[in-house]
Design a protein around this motif. Structure first.
Motif, PDB file in Angstrom:
ATOM      1  N   HIS A 214       0.856  -1.259   0.241  1.00  0.00           N
ATOM      2  CA  HIS A 214      -0.293  -0.048   0.206  1.00  0.00           C
ATOM      3  C   HIS A 214       1.147   1.344   0.024  1.00  0.00           C
ATOM      4  O   HIS A 214       1.672   1.342   0.331  1.00  0.00           O
ATOM      5  CB  HIS A 214      -0.753   0.126   1.116  1.00  0.00           C
ATOM      6  N   ASN A 215       0.302   2.092  -0.838  1.00  0.00           N
ATOM      7  CA  ASN A 215       0.688   3.766  -0.816  1.00  0.00           C
ATOM      8  C   ASN A 215       0.754   4.116   0.808  1.00  0.00           C
ATOM      9  O   ASN A 215      -0.042   3.880   1.593  1.00  0.00           O
ATOM     10  CB  ASN A 215       0.130   4.453  -1.779  1.00  0.00           C
ATOM     11  N   ILE A 216       1.540   5.125   1.296  1.00  0.00           N
ATOM     12  CA  ILE A 216       1.752   5.711   2.530  1.00  0.00           C
ATOM     13  C   ILE A 216       2.458   6.982   2.242  1.00  0.00           C
ATOM     14  O   ILE A 216       3.104   7.417   1.921  1.00  0.00           O
ATOM     15  CB  ILE A 216       2.196   4.766   3.339  1.00  0.00           C
ATOM     16  N   LEU A 217       1.039   7.710   3.405  1.00  0.00           N
ATOM     17  CA  LEU A 217       1.780   9.283   3.270  1.00  0.00           C
ATOM     18  C   LEU A 217       2.436  10.117   4.886  1.00  0.00           C
ATOM     19  O   LEU A 217       0.674   9.421   5.817  1.00  0.00           O
ATOM     20  CB  LEU A 217       0.939  10.195   3.299  1.00  0.00           C
ATOM     21  N   LEU A 218       3.388  10.321   5.556  1.00  0.00           N
ATOM     22  CA  LEU A 218       3.456  10.893   6.448  1.00  0.00           C
ATOM     23  C   LEU A 218       3.359  12.566   6.537  1.00  0.00           C
ATOM     24  O   LEU A 218       3.842  13.160   5.845  1.00  0.00           O
ATOM     25  CB  LEU A 218       5.294  10.524   7.005  1.00  0.00           C
ATOM     26  N   VAL A 219       2.870  12.730   7.346  1.00  0.00           N
ATOM     27  CA  VAL A 219       2.351  14.092   8.002  1.00  0.00           C
ATOM     28  C   VAL A 219       3.205  13.827   9.253  1.00  0.00           C
ATOM     29  O   VAL A 219       2.870  13.764  10.298  1.00  0.00           O
ATOM     30  CB  VAL A 219       1.095  14.176   8.008  1.00  0.00           C
ATOM     31  N   ILE A 385      -3.845   7.310  -2.101  1.00  0.00           N
ATOM     32  CA  ILE A 385      -2.677   6.926  -0.806  1.00  0.00           C
ATOM     33  C   ILE A 385      -3.367   5.746  -0.185  1.00  0.00           C
ATOM     34  O   ILE A 385      -4.050   7.130   0.633  1.00  0.00           O
ATOM     35  CB  ILE A 385      -2.100   8.020  -0.457  1.00  0.00           C
ATOM     36  N   ASP A 386      -3.499   5.021   0.378  1.00  0.00           N
ATOM     37  CA  ASP A 386      -3.829   4.417   0.918  1.00  0.00           C
ATOM     38  C   ASP A 386      -4.085   4.473   2.175  1.00  0.00           C
ATOM     39  O   ASP A 386      -5.064   4.805   3.179  1.00  0.00           O
ATOM     40  CB  ASP A 386      -3.812   3.094   0.977  1.00  0.00           C
ATOM     41  N   ILE A 387      -2.820   4.906   3.216  1.00  0.00           N
ATOM     42  CA  ILE A 387      -2.521   4.887   4.477  1.00  0.00           C
ATOM     43  C   ILE A 387      -1.679   6.582   4.293  1.00  0.00           C
ATOM     44  O   ILE A 387      -1.041   6.656   4.323  1.00  0.00           O
ATOM     45  CB  ILE A 387      -1.290   4.403   5.337  1.00  0.00           C
ATOM     46  N   GLN A 388      -2.619   7.341   5.454  1.00  0.00           N
ATOM     47  CA  GLN A 388      -2.231   8.599   5.556  1.00  0.00           C
ATOM     48  C   GLN A 388      -2.460   9.275   7.396  1.00  0.00           C
ATOM     49  O   GLN A 388      -3.368   8.601   7.758  1.00  0.00           O
ATOM     50  CB  GLN A 388      -3.390   9.734   4.789  1.00  0.00           C
ATOM     51  N   ILE A 389      -0.692   9.299   8.023  1.00  0.00           N
ATOM     52  CA  ILE A 389      -1.303   8.967   8.669  1.00  0.00           C
ATOM     53  C   ILE A 389      -0.770  10.513   9.861  1.00  0.00           C
ATOM     54  O   ILE A 389       0.307  10.885   8.705  1.00  0.00           O
ATOM     55  CB  ILE A 389      -0.113   7.752  10.060  1.00  0.00           C
ATOM     56  N   ARG A 390      -0.260  10.814  11.162  1.00  0.00           N
ATOM     57  CA  ARG A 390       0.682  11.522  11.697  1.00  0.00           C
ATOM     58  C   ARG A 390       1.475  11.210  12.312  1.00  0.00           C
ATOM     59  O   ARG A 390       1.536  10.404  12.805  1.00  0.00           O
ATOM     60  CB  ARG A 390      -0.617  13.036  12.322  1.00  0.00           C
ATOM     61  N   VAL A 391       2.665  11.630  11.932  1.00  0.00           N
ATOM     62  CA  VAL A 391       4.013  11.609  12.822  1.00  0.00           C
ATOM     63  C   VAL A 391       4.269  12.364  14.379  1.00  0.00           C
ATOM     64  O   VAL A 391       4.365  13.235  13.262  1.00  0.00           O
ATOM     65  CB  VAL A 391       4.955  11.341  11.994  1.00  0.00           C
TER      66      VAL A 391
END
Length: 506
Positions: A214-219, A385-391
């Motif tokens: 899966h595609n993933i985005l980190l914010v 983007i399947d997974i979008q999470i805050r870091v």
């Protein structure tokens, strides 16, 4: 007198056999080349003429016609130098024409008759085996690459003069053997998740992304560890299959990115282009189309750090490769397709200053600046983007903890087990992981409980999801179920998938 020899070139990432036909006749001396040669191939006339002369071979000046068939394909490889020279010498009667039967030749000639390596040898060798050739003559620099194909005898050619001696029976050659001495040490050289303190939610998200492709985005704020996490994604991905490794090696062969001693590429690619990268460099193209970053990342990871800093045109060009897993490049002479099955990993700050919603530092950006900054990432791209999470920030206690985190090797075992479950379920559809499922395959293979379906219905209405978001949440939930060794998607699996897609809050 007429003679024919076989050479090869590449079209996209596939090999193409080229029949080199040469006719020598009386008439005004000269050399004419037909069959859609490009500038590089047209220059072969002078290289071949001079290489033959400097190899100590005297030929009468006559009218020489060279045809490269099939005529409808543009030829752009300097590797046709060697088959042109061989066919011309056979047409002059210097070489026996039967010596070329079942043989394929590829190599660039120097002016003194030495044979140099060319790009794209692996797809040429694969095509040669498919077409029934028995032997493939290549330069020393290309031997290890050609030997990756079983069932094809490879001969190392150092010079045109040596090859003439072999084809005329004056010298005997042994088939080439691999000289590859490079050994890969994956676990010893890769960054490890054991080095990452805290960030348990992010590490869980990366495990799910690796397990399902899966595609993933980190914010998150600057220094939260987004890049550190992203660079460790490769360390938990399962080993490539032989088929995947051959696909990657073909792409790097065509791109000219294999060194002399390299064999099969067994490490998954990890590409991290700078934000100034153009759309052509990202997708591929040029007057003679070559693979771009999305294809060089095939079966691996494409990491885009500081996502909003990339140009809008470059980011929007990713939409079709992410959806289809291929890149189609149309030119006047041909339409080429490059593979691009990737895990897209992106990182970004929540605002221009980087501290929006940060518990420690106050954001200095206005509402309009934040809105304009986040608008650089379009809705259709985010939807893919399947997974979008805050870091979040790492606390001092986590940073100074002496307790070692879970190692990548341990996580990779769980990821590999989940991939095995997916492969058993999806292999008959020609795909290997959940992220590659189409809507029809998703409906056929995913079993979801009644309670989970009700939860998904409520989330769909509340969050005004698109059909694509609906499918992608189900895919992530299926991956979580696979990691949990469950045959059905339950409420727990689905709730985590929904949370992982709506966690950024920007």
């Amino acid at each position: 007198m007429f003679a024919k020899c076989c050479g090869a070139t590449t079209i996209g990432v596939d090999g193409q056999i080229i029949d080199v036909e040469v006719d020598v006749a009386n008439g005004l001396p000269g050399m004419e080349m037909i069959g859609l040669p490009d500038a590089m191939v047209r220059e072969a006339k002078e290289r071949v003429r001079t290489a033959v002369k400097n190899s100590g071979i005297k030929i009468m000046p006559q009218k020489v016609t060279i045809n490269l068939a099939p005529a409808g394909i543009r030829k752009d490889s300097s590797g046709l130098d060697l088959p042109i020279a061989i066919a011309m010498l056979a047409a002059y009667g210097i070489l026996p024409r039967e010596s070329m039967e079942g043989n394929l030749f590829s190599g660039e000639l120097s002016l003194e008759g030495q044979v140099r390596g060319v790009t794209g040898i692996l797809p040429m060798a694969i095509k040669a085996k498919e077409m029934g050739f028995k032997a493939f003559f290549v330069a020393e620099a290309n031997v290890n690459e050609a030997l990756l194909v079983d069932g094809l005898t490879i001969y190392k050619v150092n010079s045109l003069y040596e090859l003439i001696d072999y084809l005329t029976g004056k010298a005997a050659w042994e088939p080439a053997v691999s000289t590859n001495t490079e050994q890969e040490a994956r676990d010893e050289t890769m960054d490890d998740f054991a080095d990452v303190q805290g960030q348990f939610v992010a590490k869980r998200a990366f495990e799910i992304a690796a397990a399902g492709g899966h595609n993933i985005l980190l914010v998150g704020s600057p220094g939260a560890g987004k890049t550190m996490l992203a660079r460790r994604l490769n360390s938990i991905l399962p080993e490539m299959t032989i088929k995947e490794a051959l696909e990657v090696t073909k792409i790097y062969s065509v791109a000219g990115m294999l060194n002399k001693n390299s064999g099969l590429i067994t490490k998954r690619p990890f590409r991290s282009p700078h934000h100034t990268t153009s759309s052509v460099a990202m997708i591929g193209g040029g007057s003679i189309p070559h693979p771009g970053e999305v294809s060089l990342s095939h079966n691996g990871v494409l990491f885009l750090d500081e996502l909003p800093e990339f140009s809008k045109q470059t980011l929007e060009s990713l939409r079709q490769p992410l959806e289809d897993g291929t890149v189609s490049i149309a030119r006047v002479n041909a339409s080429l397709t490059f593979p691009s099955r990737i895990i897209l990993c992106c990182s970004m700050n929540p605002c221009p200053c980087g501290y929006y919603n940060d518990p420690e530092k106050q954001c200095e950006c206005s509402y309009q600046e934040i809105k304009r900054y986040n608008r650089k990432i379009s809705g259709p791209l985010l939807d893919r983007i399947d997974i979008q999470i805050r870091v979040p920030r790492v606390t001092y206690t986590e940073l100074t903890s002496t307790q070692r985190s879970e190692a990548s090797a341990v996580i990779r075992k769980r990821v590999s087990a989940a991939r095995d479950r997916q492969l058993a379920r999806l292999e008959k559809y020609g795909i290997v992981c959940n992220a590659q499922m189409s809507s029809s395959i998703l409906k056929k293979t995913c079993r979801i409980t009644k309670e989970a379906q009700q939860l998904l219905r409520a989330a769909f209405i509340e969050k005004s999801m698109s059909a694509r978001s609906y499918d992608r949440i189900k895919k992530v939930a299926q991956t979580i179920a696979d990691l949990d060794n469950s045959d059905k998607i339950t409420e727990v699996h689905l709730a985590e998938a929904i949370q992982l897609r709506n966690d950024i809050g920007v």
